[in-house]
Design a protein around this motif. Structure first.
Motif, short mmCIF file in Angstrom:
data_model
loop_
_atom_site.label_atom_id
_atom_site.label_comp_id
_atom_site.label_asym_id
_atom_site.label_seq_id
_atom_site.Cartn_x
_atom_site.Cartn_y
_atom_site.Cartn_z
N LEU A 1 24.06 1.86 -38.31
CA LEU A 1 24.25 0.70 -39.19
C LEU A 1 23.02 0.61 -40.10
O LEU A 1 21.88 0.66 -39.60
CB LEU A 1 24.36 -0.59 -38.37
CG LEU A 1 24.57 -1.87 -39.19
CD1 LEU A 1 26.00 -1.93 -39.75
CD2 LEU A 1 24.28 -3.10 -38.36
N HIS A 2 23.26 0.54 -41.40
CA HIS A 2 22.16 0.49 -42.37
C HIS A 2 21.90 -0.97 -42.74
O HIS A 2 22.82 -1.70 -43.12
CB HIS A 2 22.55 1.29 -43.63
CG HIS A 2 21.44 1.46 -44.61
ND1 HIS A 2 20.45 2.41 -44.44
CD2 HIS A 2 21.19 0.84 -45.77
CE1 HIS A 2 19.62 2.34 -45.49
NE2 HIS A 2 20.06 1.40 -46.30
N LEU A 3 20.64 -1.37 -42.59
CA LEU A 3 20.26 -2.77 -42.84
C LEU A 3 19.27 -2.82 -44.00
O LEU A 3 18.15 -2.32 -43.89
CB LEU A 3 19.60 -3.34 -41.57
CG LEU A 3 20.53 -3.36 -40.33
CD1 LEU A 3 19.75 -3.15 -39.05
CD2 LEU A 3 21.30 -4.68 -40.28
N ASP A 4 19.72 -3.43 -45.11
CA ASP A 4 18.91 -3.45 -46.33
C ASP A 4 18.09 -4.73 -46.41
O ASP A 4 18.63 -5.82 -46.53
CB ASP A 4 19.84 -3.36 -47.56
CG ASP A 4 20.37 -1.96 -47.74
OD1 ASP A 4 21.60 -1.79 -47.84
OD2 ASP A 4 19.56 -1.03 -47.77
N ILE A 5 16.78 -4.55 -46.35
CA ILE A 5 15.87 -5.70 -46.35
C ILE A 5 15.16 -5.76 -47.70
O ILE A 5 14.53 -4.78 -48.12
CB ILE A 5 14.82 -5.56 -45.22
CG1 ILE A 5 15.51 -5.22 -43.88
CG2 ILE A 5 13.98 -6.84 -45.12
CD1 ILE A 5 16.54 -6.19 -43.38
N THR B 1 16.92 0.61 -40.49
CA THR B 1 16.43 -0.52 -41.29
C THR B 1 15.65 -0.02 -42.50
O THR B 1 14.64 0.68 -42.36
CB THR B 1 15.54 -1.43 -40.41
OG1 THR B 1 16.33 -1.89 -39.30
CG2 THR B 1 15.03 -2.63 -41.19
N HIS B 2 16.12 -0.40 -43.67
CA HIS B 2 15.56 0.07 -44.96
C HIS B 2 14.75 -1.05 -45.58
O HIS B 2 15.33 -2.03 -46.08
CB HIS B 2 16.76 0.47 -45.85
CG HIS B 2 16.39 0.89 -47.22
ND1 HIS B 2 17.34 1.02 -48.21
CD2 HIS B 2 15.21 1.24 -47.79
CE1 HIS B 2 16.76 1.43 -49.34
NE2 HIS B 2 15.46 1.56 -49.09
N LEU B 3 13.44 -0.92 -45.54
CA LEU B 3 12.56 -1.98 -46.06
C LEU B 3 12.27 -1.75 -47.53
O LEU B 3 11.51 -0.86 -47.90
CB LEU B 3 11.25 -2.02 -45.26
CG LEU B 3 11.33 -2.28 -43.76
CD1 LEU B 3 9.92 -2.45 -43.17
CD2 LEU B 3 12.20 -3.51 -43.46
N MET B 4 12.89 -2.58 -48.38
CA MET B 4 12.61 -2.55 -49.81
C MET B 4 11.62 -3.68 -50.08
O MET B 4 11.96 -4.72 -50.67
CB MET B 4 13.90 -2.70 -50.62
CG MET B 4 14.77 -1.46 -50.58
SD MET B 4 16.46 -1.75 -51.08
CE MET B 4 17.17 -2.23 -49.52
N LEU B 5 10.41 -3.47 -49.58
CA LEU B 5 9.38 -4.50 -49.59
C LEU B 5 8.12 -3.93 -50.24
O LEU B 5 7.78 -2.76 -50.04
CB LEU B 5 9.04 -4.95 -48.16
CG LEU B 5 10.20 -5.29 -47.22
CD1 LEU B 5 9.65 -5.62 -45.83
CD2 LEU B 5 11.03 -6.43 -47.78
N VAL C 1 21.13 9.66 -48.06
CA VAL C 1 21.34 9.18 -49.44
C VAL C 1 21.90 7.76 -49.36
O VAL C 1 22.56 7.38 -48.37
CB VAL C 1 22.27 10.09 -50.26
CG1 VAL C 1 21.57 11.39 -50.66
CG2 VAL C 1 23.57 10.38 -49.52
N ASP C 2 21.67 7.01 -50.44
CA ASP C 2 21.93 5.57 -50.37
C ASP C 2 22.17 5.01 -51.76
O ASP C 2 21.27 5.01 -52.60
CB ASP C 2 20.69 4.92 -49.74
CG ASP C 2 20.83 3.44 -49.54
OD1 ASP C 2 19.85 2.83 -49.09
OD2 ASP C 2 21.90 2.90 -49.82
N GLY C 3 23.45 4.59 -51.98
CA GLY C 3 23.75 3.95 -53.26
C GLY C 3 24.85 4.69 -54.01
O GLY C 3 24.65 5.84 -54.40
ZN ZN Z 1 19.62 0.89 -48.30
#
Ligand code: ZN
Ligand code: DX5
Length: 229
Positions: A40-44, A74-78, A183-185
């Motif tokens: 499960l991919h979790l976009d933060i 968990t993908h941290l876009m921080l 890959v993502d998006g």
């Molecule tokens: Zn993502």
């Protein structure tokens, strides 16, 4: 494009960002209902590194309470991911992916993620070259090639990122490394296969997965009819 095949079976990682945020449990249960989905991919998102906000550690912890099986990617876009890795590790993340472009000491953040018992990921925005992650390829279990500008689901796939995937797959092979290439998006059944041809083995899909008329068919179109998953 000559493909350097991945050493890994293909995994789909549905992005819960595409679910109904007033009832994320429903999206979680949809994913969980489809074995062999494992991830499960979790976009933060912090509204600073990317121009959007999503959810935090408490949401991840509550989702983890509901499901102990799925691998939380968990993908941290921080902008300062180092400040939050502990909170997301304690919330139940299995892997924590941070951006190479963010404002942190990458080696130190990766070390911290490992110390916390999580697997390590490094993410690259569409305009960031593969060379930007080369120094750390032996310190990660996953490299994430963003195929849209991070911040929002439902965008179109950026095909100029394909050569970067092939370059990273080549580096993985040449150096005898074993990281997963994700890959993502804008990932759907068509774009996923273009990425697989470049050596990609892990596919984040939000919109395309949750909108699929038949989830099982979507999973098999992206990952192949692997019985053993
Ligand atoms: Zn993502
Ligand atoms: C965007 C996120 C992606 C996104 C994927 O910043 O990192 O994971 O949710 O969404 P789709 O699959 O809808 O393009």
């Amino acid at each position: 494009m000559a493909a350097i095949a991945s050493p890994h079976p293909r995994f789909l990682a549905p992005s819960i960002l595409a679910g109904d945020h007033a009832q994320l449990i429903e999206a979680l249960d949809t994913v969980a209902a489809h074995f062999p989905i494992r991830w499960l991919h979790l976009d933060i998102m912090d509204g600073h590194f990317v121009p959007n906000l999503s959810f935090g550690p408490q949401t991840v912890a509550d989702l983890r309470k509901r499901n102990k099986r799925l691998f939380f990617d968990t993908h941290l876009m921080l902008s300062h991911p180092d400040k939050y890795v502990e909170a997301f590790a304690q919330a139940g993340s299995d892997l924590i992916c941070v951006h190479v472009e963010a404002d942190h000491d990458i080696a130190s953040t990766l070390h911290k993620i490992r110390e916390l018992g999580c697997l390590r990921g490094l993410a690259l925005n569409p305009d960031t070259p593969a060379a930007a992650v080369e120094p750390w390829l032996d310190q990660v279990e996953l490299v994430l090639v963003m195929t849209v500008w991070p911040g929002f689901g439902g965008q179109s796939f950026i095909s100029s990122t394909l050569p970067k995937m092939a370059e990273l797959a080549q580096l993985r092979s040449d150096r005898g490394l074993n990281f997963r290439l994700e890959v993502d998006g804008g990932i759907n059944t068509e774009t996923a296969l273009k990425c697989a041809d470049c050596g990609v083995d892990t596919f984040v899909a939000g919109t395309a997965f949750f909108r699929a008329a038949n989830h099982r068919q979507f999973i098999e179109a992206v990952c192949g009819p692997q019985a053993d998953y």
